[in-house]
Design a protein around this motif. Structure first.
Motif, mmCIF file in Angstrom:
data_model
loop_
_atom_site.group_PDB
_atom_site.id
_atom_site.type_symbol
_atom_site.label_atom_id
_atom_site.label_comp_id
_atom_site.label_asym_id
_atom_site.label_seq_id
_atom_site.Cartn_x
_atom_site.Cartn_y
_atom_site.Cartn_z
ATOM 1 N N TRP A 72 12.854 12.864 -1.085
ATOM 2 C CA TRP A 72 12.007 13.230 0.049
ATOM 3 C C TRP A 72 12.723 12.953 1.373
ATOM 4 O O TRP A 72 12.719 13.775 2.280
ATOM 5 C CB TRP A 72 10.689 12.452 -0.020
ATOM 6 N N MET A 73 13.362 11.807 1.463
ATOM 7 C CA MET A 73 14.056 11.460 2.709
ATOM 8 C C MET A 73 15.239 12.392 2.959
ATOM 9 O O MET A 73 15.508 12.763 4.093
ATOM 10 C CB MET A 73 14.479 9.995 2.693
ATOM 11 N N ALA A 94 0.831 -1.206 0.000
ATOM 12 C CA ALA A 94 0.000 0.000 0.000
ATOM 13 C C ALA A 94 0.867 1.258 0.000
ATOM 14 O O ALA A 94 0.562 2.236 -0.698
ATOM 15 C CB ALA A 94 -0.920 0.001 1.224
ATOM 16 N N ALA A 95 1.954 1.239 0.772
ATOM 17 C CA ALA A 95 2.863 2.388 0.817
ATOM 18 C C ALA A 95 3.486 2.626 -0.556
ATOM 19 O O ALA A 95 3.599 3.766 -1.013
ATOM 20 C CB ALA A 95 3.950 2.148 1.867
ATOM 21 N N ARG A 96 3.854 1.544 -1.233
ATOM 22 C CA ARG A 96 4.442 1.666 -2.571
ATOM 23 C C ARG A 96 3.424 2.256 -3.547
ATOM 24 O O ARG A 96 3.758 3.115 -4.367
ATOM 25 C CB ARG A 96 4.909 0.293 -3.052
ATOM 26 N N ALA A 97 2.173 1.795 -3.465
ATOM 27 C CA ALA A 97 1.121 2.328 -4.342
ATOM 28 C C ALA A 97 0.907 3.818 -4.083
ATOM 29 O O ALA A 97 0.795 4.614 -5.025
ATOM 30 C CB ALA A 97 -0.177 1.551 -4.128
ATOM 31 N N SER A 131 2.831 11.494 0.867
ATOM 32 C CA SER A 131 1.573 10.815 1.221
ATOM 33 C C SER A 131 1.801 9.470 1.917
ATOM 34 O O SER A 131 0.854 8.830 2.357
ATOM 35 C CB SER A 131 0.723 10.597 -0.033
ATOM 36 N N VAL A 132 3.060 9.053 2.032
ATOM 37 C CA VAL A 132 3.353 7.768 2.675
ATOM 38 C C VAL A 132 3.424 7.980 4.184
ATOM 39 O O VAL A 132 4.478 8.154 4.775
ATOM 40 C CB VAL A 132 4.664 7.145 2.144
#
Length: 199
Positions: free
Chosen positions: A110-111, A19-22, A31-32
């Motif tokens: 992002w990280m 789900a996180a990958r999607a 959004s993760v």
């Protein structure tokens, strides 16, 4: 209302990472979050907190998941290429797609921007494992292992850079969108040719 299926810890973690990958691919790394992933898989925020500890922990696990998946695919492609069953361009496309279409480039940037650099450790570690997996074939040929390290570094940096600014940069320079991929494939083809000559 039907009872919710009880998942094993491994199934729950795997479902959350999918789900996180999607979410990463659909709407970007911001959004993760634990809340968004929990909502997507019908679990509670507390359930995900138990598995990952924090949003940062979730992102780190996602980075590791993506890196492992990408590297396994690249290893298979490189082996096929060496056996004459695939092309250098296929290896390049897999690496570039991983950073672009699969979201690894966006997650990496992002990280870095959020000060979560240690979450990149799994990506670096997995790429290092990829090199170690490929380098033993080269170990008996002098500088071959060093060559694999250079090729991997160049390919990953090119793929990451292309994912972040490749489209805009190619357009501003009047080049085709595939220019970076073409350069990377030419580099890899030359390296494979050198490997075959030495072997």
């Amino acid at each position: 209302m039907a009872a919710r299926k009880r998942l094993t810890p491994e199934e729950s973690r795997s479902s959350a990472l999918a789900a996180a990958r999607a979410l990463l691919i659909e709407t970007g790394p911001q959004s993760v979050t634990l809340k968004a992933v929990a909502a997507r898989i019908g679990r509670t925020h507390a359930n995900l907190l138990h598995h990952f500890g924090s949003a940062s922990g979730l992102q780190k696990a996602l980075a590791e998941h993506l890196a492992r998946s990408v590297c396994e695919t690249i290893i298979a492609a490189v082996r096929a290429s060496r056996a004459g069953l695939g092309s250098a361009r296929e290896v390049v496309d897999l690496a570039f797609d991983a950073f672009d279409r699969e979201g690894a480039g966006a997650l990496t940037s992002w990280m870095l921007l959020t000060g979560n650099e240690d979450a990149l450790d799994p990506i670096i570690s997995t790429i290092h494992d990829l090199v170690d997996e490929l380098a033993p074939d080269e170990a008996d040929h002098g500088h071959g292992a060093q060559s694999i390290h250079h090729d991997t570094l160049t390919l990953v940096l090119m793929a990451l850079g292309d994912a972040l600014i490749g489209g805009a940069l190619a357009k501003s320079l009047g080049l085709s969108r595939d220019s970076a991929r073409e350069r990377a494939a030419a580099m890899l083809e030359a390296s494979l040719a050198r490997h075959q000559q030495v072997a």
